[in-house]
Design an enzyme around this catalytic site. Structure first.
Site, PDB file in Angstrom:
ATOM      1  N   GLY A  88       0.808  -1.211   0.000  1.00  0.00           N
ATOM      2  CA  GLY A  88       0.000   0.000   0.000  1.00  0.00           C
ATOM      3  C   GLY A  88       0.843   1.262   0.000  1.00  0.00           C
ATOM      4  N   ASP A 180       5.557  -5.686   5.954  1.00  0.00           N
ATOM      5  CA  ASP A 180       5.824  -7.045   6.400  1.00  0.00           C
ATOM      6  C   ASP A 180       5.888  -8.037   5.240  1.00  0.00           C
ATOM      7  OD1 ASP A 180       5.910  -8.962   8.825  1.00  0.00           O
ATOM      8  OD2 ASP A 180       4.282  -9.788   7.622  1.00  0.00           O
ATOM      9  N   THR A 208       5.524   0.976   6.479  1.00  0.00           N
ATOM     10  CA  THR A 208       4.145   0.646   6.816  1.00  0.00           C
ATOM     11  C   THR A 208       3.541   1.828   7.541  1.00  0.00           C
ATOM     12  OG1 THR A 208       2.720  -0.674   8.257  1.00  0.00           O
ATOM     13  CG2 THR A 208       5.048  -0.641   8.783  1.00  0.00           C
ATOM     14  N   ASP A 210       1.068   1.865   9.309  1.00  0.00           N
ATOM     15  CA  ASP A 210       0.551   1.465  10.618  1.00  0.00           C
ATOM     16  C   ASP A 210       1.622   1.433  11.705  1.00  0.00           C
ATOM     17  OD1 ASP A 210      -1.862   1.163   9.373  1.00  0.00           O
ATOM     18  OD2 ASP A 210      -1.843  -1.027   9.352  1.00  0.00           O
ATOM     19  N   GLU A 309      -9.085   0.907  11.886  1.00  0.00           N
ATOM     20  CA  GLU A 309      -9.856   0.037  10.993  1.00  0.00           C
ATOM     21  C   GLU A 309      -9.967  -1.403  11.493  1.00  0.00           C
ATOM     22  OE1 GLU A 309      -7.948  -1.069   7.227  1.00  0.00           O
ATOM     23  OE2 GLU A 309      -6.131  -0.059   7.925  1.00  0.00           O
ATOM     24  N   VAL A 363      -4.916  10.331   3.762  1.00  0.00           N
ATOM     25  CA  VAL A 363      -3.770  10.310   4.677  1.00  0.00           C
ATOM     26  C   VAL A 363      -2.587   9.578   4.050  1.00  0.00           C
ATOM     27  CG1 VAL A 363      -2.932   9.401   6.884  1.00  0.00           C
ATOM     28  CG2 VAL A 363      -5.177  10.503   6.761  1.00  0.00           C
TER      29      VAL A 363
END
Length: 439
Positions: A88, A180, A208, A210, A309, A363
């Site tokens: 992503g 990952d 990432t 996250d 999420e 974002v």
């Protein structure tokens, strides 16, 4: 393997070329020194670990310091490098691409740098994506934009086919920018390269949004993510306070870890509830979320709810496990569920006005902020230094605020999550005023 070897970085062989960097080997001459192989940094800085090592007469667990080496494995005049971006989107990818190209070209004089289009697909000839030549002129302005200049994709490709492509194009170094799944993929490439006894360095640069890569301090793009999210929370607060019993629900990215939601709430302290994957919560009951929300509205007449999420997935009945191309579980929309349950709960009790906001793709497509830009460039430089020295199957990263090399196999063992009993989450609870548990 004993603890002293856990973070050992593999090498392609003995370095035999002199570095073109005109650095120093002496202290006090006001010139940056080459990094020696003996330069190590202690991983666990706690007194408990220190005392345990003293008691057992063991060396502490150490990481290899990142930076330029005096001797190189690759002849920089003849070396070929390749760069691929996978998974992503995330702020800062283009900064890293630019940093890699500039470091390879200007620091070491590497003349051939290949861009692999659309992730690992670009290493599979059957996909029909042509490799592109990267130059400083082509990438000099890409840091001003979000997304990825090279394009990306999800999903694995045949490892053997990808290594064939690398060998056919005489690639000496592959830099893979991703999370990952990407890192596991580049490690698999490294294993296949080793089986063939080929001399190709594979390097990961952890990406990432996250911030869930284990062991490392932070992944690039994360700071920009909650920086971009913060004014959205401010505006959501304005929406909530603009109506009687106004409620704003903002869903932010965070599939397995709630770092963006928690950090954004701390950065913009107008949030009243943060719901993250690491915490279990109930909707119903005297101490459940809906009851606590009702008390909040009774006292303040508005509420701002930030939800990651991946939070609350256990609340979905008869949930089917579906995975995306990267092998990640596709979550149900917790934001929509919360909105529906809040409407049901307050129906016939009191009127509520709910606004549901999902800014996730805005974002993740933002360009890197200044702090992340600095971070991205430094990560890129450290990755290039390590690859030129012949190191392989490592990530360039920051641990304990120092730049180090960590084996890919170590950072992909598990995902980093918020410690619910830790000080960071306690800070979030202090900021929001929400209870320690909901349910």
């Amino acid at each position: 393997m004993n603890s002293t070897n856990r973070f050992h970085i593999e090498s392609l062989g003995a370095p035999k070329f002199k570095s073109p960097l005109e650095l120093s080997t002496l202290k006090g001459d006001h010139i940056f020194d080459f990094i020696r192989e003996s330069d190590k940094l202690v991983f666990d800085l706690s007194m408990e670990h220190y005392q345990q090592c003293l008691k057992n007469g063991e060396e502490p667990l150490c990481l290899e310091k990142a930076g330029p080496r005096q001797n190189l494995f690759f002849d920089s005049d003849k070396a070929t490098a390749a760069i691929v971006t996978c998974g992503g989107l995330c702020p800062g990818i283009n900064n890293v691409i630019r940093g890699l190209v500039m470091a390879l070209h200007y620091f070491y004089g590497v003349k051939k740098i290949i861009g692999v289009p659309y992730g690992y697909e670009g290493l599979n000839p059957e996909k029909g994506h042509d490799l592109i030549q990267l130059t400083p002129e082509k990438v000099k302005d890409i840091h001003q934009f979000g997304g990825t200049y090279l394009g990306s994709s999800r999903g694995a490709q045949d490892v053997s086919v990808m290594v064939d492509t690398l060998e056919e194009n005489k690639v000496d170094m592959l830099f893979a920018i991703g999370g990952d799944g990407t890192l596991k993929g580049v490690n698999a490439l490294g294993e296949e390269i080793s089986r063939r006894n080929a001399k190709i360095s594979v390097v990961g640069i952890p990406k990432t949004i996250d911030n869930d890569i284990d062991l490392i301090d932070e992944s690039f793009g994360f700071e920009t993510a909650f920086d971009v999210a913060s004014p959205i929370l401010r505006d959501a607060h304005n929406e909530a306070t603009g109506a009687y019993n106004g409620i704003s629900i903002i869903k932010l990215m965070g599939r397995d870890s709630g770092f963006i939601a928690a950090s954004a709430a701390l950065a913009m302290p107008v949030v009243n509830f943060v719901l993250i994957p690491e915490m279990d919560f109930a909707l119903e009951g005297e101490k459940g979320f809906l009851k606590v929300l009702e008390q909040r509205l009774h006292e303040k007449k508005h509420a701002v709810i930030v939800v990651a999420e991946g939070a609350g997935q256990k609340l979905f009945k008869d949930r089917k496990i579906v995975k995306d191309a990267s092998g990640n579980i596709q979550h149900e929309d917790i934001g929509v569920l919360l909105k529906e349950k809040i409407v049901e709960y307050f129906e016939g009790k009191s009127p509520v006005t709910i606004k549901y906001i999902d800014p996730s793709y805005i974002v993740r497509c933002a360009p890197a902020n200044s702090s992340d830009s600095v971070f991205c460039s430094r990560l890129a430089y450290q990755a290039v230094h390590g690859a030129m020295a012949g190191k392989t199957k490592f990530v360039a990263s920051r641990v304990n605020n120092r730049y180090v090399y960590v084996p890919i196999s170590e950072v992909t063992k598990k995902r980093k999550k918020i410690d619910i009993e830790g000080e960071f989450w306690f800070s979030v609870l202090q900021s929001t005023g929400q209870p320690f548990s909901l349910g």
